[in-house]
Design a protein around this motif. Structure first.
Motif, PDB file in Angstrom:
ATOM      1  N   PRO A  99      12.096  -7.820  -8.693  1.00 17.66           N
ATOM      2  CA  PRO A  99      13.629  -7.371  -7.193  1.00 17.66           C
ATOM      3  C   PRO A  99      12.409  -6.799  -6.655  1.00 17.66           C
ATOM      4  CG  PRO A  99      13.509  -5.711  -9.765  1.00 17.66           C
ATOM      5  CD  PRO A  99      12.240  -6.225  -9.455  1.00 17.66           C
ATOM      6  N   ALA A 100      12.261  -7.641  -5.192  1.00 15.35           N
ATOM      7  CA  ALA A 100      11.854  -6.727  -4.170  1.00 15.35           C
ATOM      8  C   ALA A 100      12.971  -5.820  -3.147  1.00 15.35           C
ATOM      9  CB  ALA A 100      12.312  -7.529  -2.974  1.00 15.35           C
ATOM     10  N   ILE A 101      12.981  -4.689  -4.495  1.00 12.98           N
ATOM     11  CA  ILE A 101      13.797  -3.105  -3.913  1.00 12.98           C
ATOM     12  C   ILE A 101      13.038  -2.109  -3.155  1.00 12.98           C
ATOM     13  CG2 ILE A 101      15.774  -3.968  -5.196  1.00 12.98           C
ATOM     14  CD1 ILE A 101      14.968  -1.694  -7.393  1.00 12.98           C
ATOM     15  N   GLY A 102      11.608  -1.915  -3.448  1.00 11.47           N
ATOM     16  CA  GLY A 102      10.899  -1.806  -3.256  1.00 11.47           C
ATOM     17  C   GLY A 102      10.598  -0.410  -3.859  1.00 11.47           C
ATOM     18  N   TYR A 103      11.013  -0.550  -5.071  1.00 17.61           N
ATOM     19  CA  TYR A 103      10.758   0.482  -6.127  1.00 17.61           C
ATOM     20  C   TYR A 103       9.285   0.472  -6.503  1.00 17.61           C
ATOM     21  CZ  TYR A 103      10.580   2.659 -10.349  1.00 17.61           C
ATOM     22  OH  TYR A 103      10.423   3.693 -12.025  1.00 17.61           O
ATOM     23  N   ALA A 104       8.571   1.776  -6.130  1.00 16.79           N
ATOM     24  CA  ALA A 104       6.701   1.747  -6.663  1.00 16.79           C
ATOM     25  C   ALA A 104       6.573   1.759  -8.095  1.00 16.79           C
ATOM     26  CB  ALA A 104       6.301   3.102  -5.873  1.00 16.79           C
ATOM     27  N   GLY A 105       7.336   0.400  -8.452  1.00  9.77           N
ATOM     28  CA  GLY A 105       6.674   0.309  -9.682  1.00  9.77           C
ATOM     29  C   GLY A 105       5.323  -0.238 -10.684  1.00  9.77           C
ATOM     30  N   PRO A 106       5.431  -0.552 -12.121  1.00 10.74           N
ATOM     31  CA  PRO A 106       4.273  -0.752 -12.665  1.00 10.74           C
ATOM     32  C   PRO A 106       3.864  -2.324 -11.998  1.00 10.74           C
ATOM     33  CG  PRO A 106       5.739  -1.210 -14.164  1.00 10.74           C
ATOM     34  CD  PRO A 106       6.037  -0.691 -13.409  1.00 10.74           C
ATOM     35  N   VAL A 107       4.637  -3.410 -11.964  1.00 10.39           N
ATOM     36  CA  VAL A 107       4.820  -5.236 -11.278  1.00 10.39           C
ATOM     37  C   VAL A 107       3.630  -4.625  -9.807  1.00 10.39           C
ATOM     38  CG1 VAL A 107       4.794  -6.853 -10.489  1.00 10.39           C
ATOM     39  CG2 VAL A 107       6.473  -5.706 -12.214  1.00 10.39           C
ATOM     40  N   THR A 108       4.454  -3.973  -8.706  1.00 14.58           N
ATOM     41  CA  THR A 108       3.968  -3.235  -7.496  1.00 14.58           C
ATOM     42  C   THR A 108       2.481  -2.875  -7.522  1.00 14.58           C
ATOM     43  OG1 THR A 108       5.906  -3.508  -6.837  1.00 14.58           O
ATOM     44  CG2 THR A 108       4.149  -2.533  -5.399  1.00 14.58           C
ATOM     45  N   TRP A 109       2.317  -1.641  -8.103  1.00 11.46           N
ATOM     46  CA  TRP A 109       1.024  -1.187  -8.369  1.00 11.46           C
ATOM     47  C   TRP A 109       0.104  -2.002  -9.453  1.00 11.46           C
ATOM     48  CZ3 TRP A 109      -2.238   1.593  -7.022  1.00 11.46           C
ATOM     49  CH2 TRP A 109      -3.141   2.391  -7.716  1.00 11.46           C
ATOM     50  N   GLY A 110       0.411  -3.061  -9.725  1.00 12.23           N
ATOM     51  CA  GLY A 110      -0.220  -4.212 -10.468  1.00 12.23           C
ATOM     52  C   GLY A 110      -1.204  -4.345  -9.185  1.00 12.23           C
ATOM     53  N   VAL A 111      -0.310  -5.794  -8.386  1.00 16.39           N
ATOM     54  CA  VAL A 111      -1.585  -6.325  -7.512  1.00 16.39           C
ATOM     55  C   VAL A 111      -1.907  -5.553  -6.990  1.00 16.39           C
ATOM     56  CG1 VAL A 111      -0.205  -7.520  -5.605  1.00 16.39           C
ATOM     57  CG2 VAL A 111       1.021  -7.914  -7.412  1.00 16.39           C
ATOM     58  N   VAL A 112      -1.288  -4.456  -5.978  1.00 18.17           N
ATOM     59  CA  VAL A 112      -2.724  -3.444  -5.358  1.00 18.17           C
ATOM     60  C   VAL A 112      -3.058  -2.788  -5.806  1.00 18.17           C
ATOM     61  CG1 VAL A 112      -1.903  -1.149  -4.641  1.00 18.17           C
ATOM     62  CG2 VAL A 112       0.256  -2.150  -4.632  1.00 18.17           C
ATOM     63  N   ASP A 113      -4.222  -1.932  -6.842  1.00 22.81           N
ATOM     64  CA  ASP A 113      -4.743  -1.833  -7.498  1.00 22.81           C
ATOM     65  C   ASP A 113      -5.483  -3.174  -8.147  1.00 22.81           C
ATOM     66  OD1 ASP A 113      -5.909  -0.453  -9.555  1.00 22.81           O
ATOM     67  OD2 ASP A 113      -5.835  -1.412 -11.437  1.00 22.81           O
ATOM     68  N   LEU A 114      -5.058  -5.052  -7.834  1.00 20.01           N
ATOM     69  CA  LEU A 114      -5.837  -5.946  -8.157  1.00 20.01           C
ATOM     70  C   LEU A 114      -6.972  -5.455  -6.803  1.00 20.01           C
ATOM     71  CD1 LEU A 114      -7.127  -8.067  -9.388  1.00 20.01           C
ATOM     72  CD2 LEU A 114      -5.282  -9.370  -9.360  1.00 20.01           C
ATOM     73  N   MET A 115      -5.717  -5.546  -5.316  1.00 23.33           N
ATOM     74  CA  MET A 115      -6.004  -5.676  -4.416  1.00 23.33           C
ATOM     75  C   MET A 115      -7.521  -5.258  -3.956  1.00 23.33           C
ATOM     76  SD  MET A 115      -3.333  -6.267  -2.054  1.00 23.33           S
ATOM     77  CE  MET A 115      -2.647  -7.790  -1.670  1.00 23.33           C
ATOM     78  N   ILE A 116      -6.921  -3.922  -4.765  1.00 20.23           N
ATOM     79  CA  ILE A 116      -8.054  -2.411  -4.589  1.00 20.23           C
ATOM     80  C   ILE A 116      -9.456  -3.156  -5.166  1.00 20.23           C
ATOM     81  CG2 ILE A 116      -8.665   0.237  -4.791  1.00 20.23           C
ATOM     82  CD1 ILE A 116      -5.922   0.856  -4.303  1.00 20.23           C
ATOM     83  N   LYS A 117      -9.081  -3.641  -6.635  1.00 15.70           N
ATOM     84  CA  LYS A 117     -10.507  -3.749  -6.733  1.00 15.70           C
ATOM     85  C   LYS A 117     -11.279  -5.297  -6.595  1.00 15.70           C
ATOM     86  CE  LYS A 117      -8.932  -2.132 -11.673  1.00 15.70           C
ATOM     87  NZ  LYS A 117      -8.661  -1.762 -12.809  1.00 15.70           N
ATOM     88  N   GLN A 118     -10.201  -5.527  -5.694  1.00 14.01           N
ATOM     89  CA  GLN A 118     -11.109  -7.129  -4.742  1.00 14.01           C
ATOM     90  C   GLN A 118     -11.661  -6.733  -3.645  1.00 14.01           C
ATOM     91  OE1 GLN A 118      -7.404  -9.724  -4.604  1.00 14.01           O
ATOM     92  NE2 GLN A 118      -7.389 -10.205  -6.814  1.00 14.01           N
ATOM     93  N   LYS A 119     -11.522  -5.993  -3.519  1.00 13.99           N
ATOM     94  CA  LYS A 119     -12.439  -4.955  -2.399  1.00 13.99           C
ATOM     95  C   LYS A 119     -13.164  -4.513  -2.499  1.00 13.99           C
ATOM     96  CE  LYS A 119     -11.382  -2.746   1.872  1.00 13.99           C
ATOM     97  NZ  LYS A 119     -10.416  -1.778   2.918  1.00 13.99           N
ATOM     98  N   ALA A 120     -12.949  -3.943  -3.648  1.00 13.22           N
ATOM     99  CA  ALA A 120     -14.564  -3.348  -4.036  1.00 13.22           C
ATOM    100  C   ALA A 120     -16.095  -3.926  -4.609  1.00 13.22           C
ATOM    101  CB  ALA A 120     -14.025  -2.039  -5.441  1.00 13.22           C
ATOM    102  N   VAL A 121     -15.213  -5.433  -4.797  1.00  8.42           N
ATOM    103  CA  VAL A 121     -16.264  -6.443  -5.013  1.00  8.42           C
ATOM    104  C   VAL A 121     -17.284  -6.896  -3.460  1.00  8.42           C
ATOM    105  CG1 VAL A 121     -16.812  -8.822  -5.638  1.00  8.42           C
ATOM    106  CG2 VAL A 121     -15.348  -7.001  -6.861  1.00  8.42           C
ATOM    107  N   GLY A 122     -16.418  -6.481  -2.882  1.00  7.33           N
ATOM    108  CA  GLY A 122     -17.367  -6.858  -1.420  1.00  7.33           C
ATOM    109  C   GLY A 122     -18.284  -8.002  -1.464  1.00  7.33           C
ATOM    110  N   LYS A 123     -19.421  -8.333  -1.083  1.00 11.46           N
ATOM    111  CA  LYS A 123     -20.154  -9.915  -1.213  1.00 11.46           C
ATOM    112  C   LYS A 123     -21.240  -9.641  -2.268  1.00 11.46           C
ATOM    113  CE  LYS A 123     -18.644 -12.071   2.665  1.00 11.46           C
ATOM    114  NZ  LYS A 123     -17.876 -12.999   1.907  1.00 11.46           N
ATOM    115  N   LYS A 124     -20.607  -8.992  -3.627  1.00  7.56           N
ATOM    116  CA  LYS A 124     -21.011  -9.200  -4.370  1.00  7.56           C
ATOM    117  C   LYS A 124     -20.804  -9.318  -5.677  1.00  7.56           C
ATOM    118  CE  LYS A 124     -25.293  -6.267  -2.968  1.00  7.56           C
ATOM    119  NZ  LYS A 124     -26.280  -4.409  -3.091  1.00  7.56           N
ATOM    120  N   PRO A 125     -19.999 -10.424  -5.594  1.00  6.03           N
ATOM    121  CA  PRO A 125     -18.900 -10.939  -6.934  1.00  6.03           C
ATOM    122  C   PRO A 125     -19.876 -11.113  -7.675  1.00  6.03           C
ATOM    123  CG  PRO A 125     -19.226 -12.887  -5.728  1.00  6.03           C
ATOM    124  CD  PRO A 125     -20.295 -11.816  -4.638  1.00  6.03           C
ATOM    125  N   GLY A 126     -20.723 -12.359  -8.080  1.00  7.40           N
ATOM    126  CA  GLY A 126     -21.756 -12.217  -9.179  1.00  7.40           C
ATOM    127  C   GLY A 126     -22.904 -10.771  -9.677  1.00  7.40           C
TER     128      GLY A 126
END
Length: 231
Positions: A77-104
């Motif tokens: 639910p979109a109620i502004g709670y900083a819970g595990p589902v929202t953190w899971g999305v944020v954490d994935l975004m952070i890890k994706q950004k860290a890859v940069g232009k070297k995905p392989g």
């Protein structure tokens, strides 16, 4: 008439019990703009990601920012709670950004197959490479949810249909490029971070799906590896 009166009294009693409970949980009653006052377990991490003051305490402004992020990416639910589902999305975004232009750089996608589309399920990223040369990407993708996992392994694109419509789910699948049974690259009109995932296909933005369509052809290889978080 007596039965109707008794039912009305009972309904009022239930409402009287539910409303305080709802408020106690830190959310507004149904029908109002709900925003929790509760501090979530990932409050500081999500505050930092969203550029909020990092104090680890929920505020009205924090809730508004978190809700906007949740609504953008279909997190409920979109109620502004900083819970595990929202953190899971944020954490994935952070890890994706860290890859940069070297995905392989993990060396797992074959470099001896010529042009190949790689899909890293763990990081929810895809790219096209030719040998060790990066051709396009990496781009965020949305792969199969639990029980509908995108199957791993080396595959080939065997059929392409630019205006495909799913015969199972009856939804548009533009720029479809099938590589394993009913699983295909195709564009999807939603956030690539929308949980829990697809029904097995590799969802992409329209821009990326169009680019894949222009770069790949029938017979080109696809390599899928890793494991999507939550599956």
């Amino acid at each position: 008439m007596g039965d109707l009166r008794r039912r009305g009294v009972a309904a009022l009693a239930v409402t009287a019990l539910v409303t305080p409970l709802t408020l106690a949980l830190g959310t507004a009653p149904a029908g109002a703009a709900s925003c929790t006052t509760k501090t979530g377990p990932y409050q500081k991490k999500i505050e930092k990601f969203l550029g909020r003051p990092v104090d680890g305490k929920q505020s009205a402004a924090d809730c508004k920012a978190i809700r906007a992020f949740q609504n953008k990416h279909g997190i409920t639910p979109a109620i502004g709670y900083a819970g595990p589902v929202t953190w899971g999305v944020v954490d994935l975004m952070i890890k994706q950004k860290a890859v940069g232009k070297k995905p392989g750089k993990d060396g797992k996608c074959p470099v001896n197959k010529g042009r190949i589309a790689c899909v890293n399920l763990t990081l929810q990223l895809s790219w096209i490479q030719d040998g060790s040369r990066l051709v396009y990407g990496p781009v965020p993708v949305r792969t199969g949810r639990d029980h509908y996992e995108t199957r791993t392994g080396l595959k080939k694109i065997y059929w392409r249909h630019i205006d495909h419509v799913s015969s199972i789910y009856h939804v548009p699948m533009p720029y479809s490029q099938f590589f394993d049974g009913g699983q295909a690259f195709h564009s999807a009109n939603l956030s690539m971070w929308n949980p829990p995932g697809s029904h097995g296909c590799v969802n992409m933005t329209k821009t990326d799906a169009k680019k894949y369509w222009s770069l790949l052809k029938t017979g080109d290889r696809v390599f899928v590896y890793g494991r999507k978080p939550g599956t």
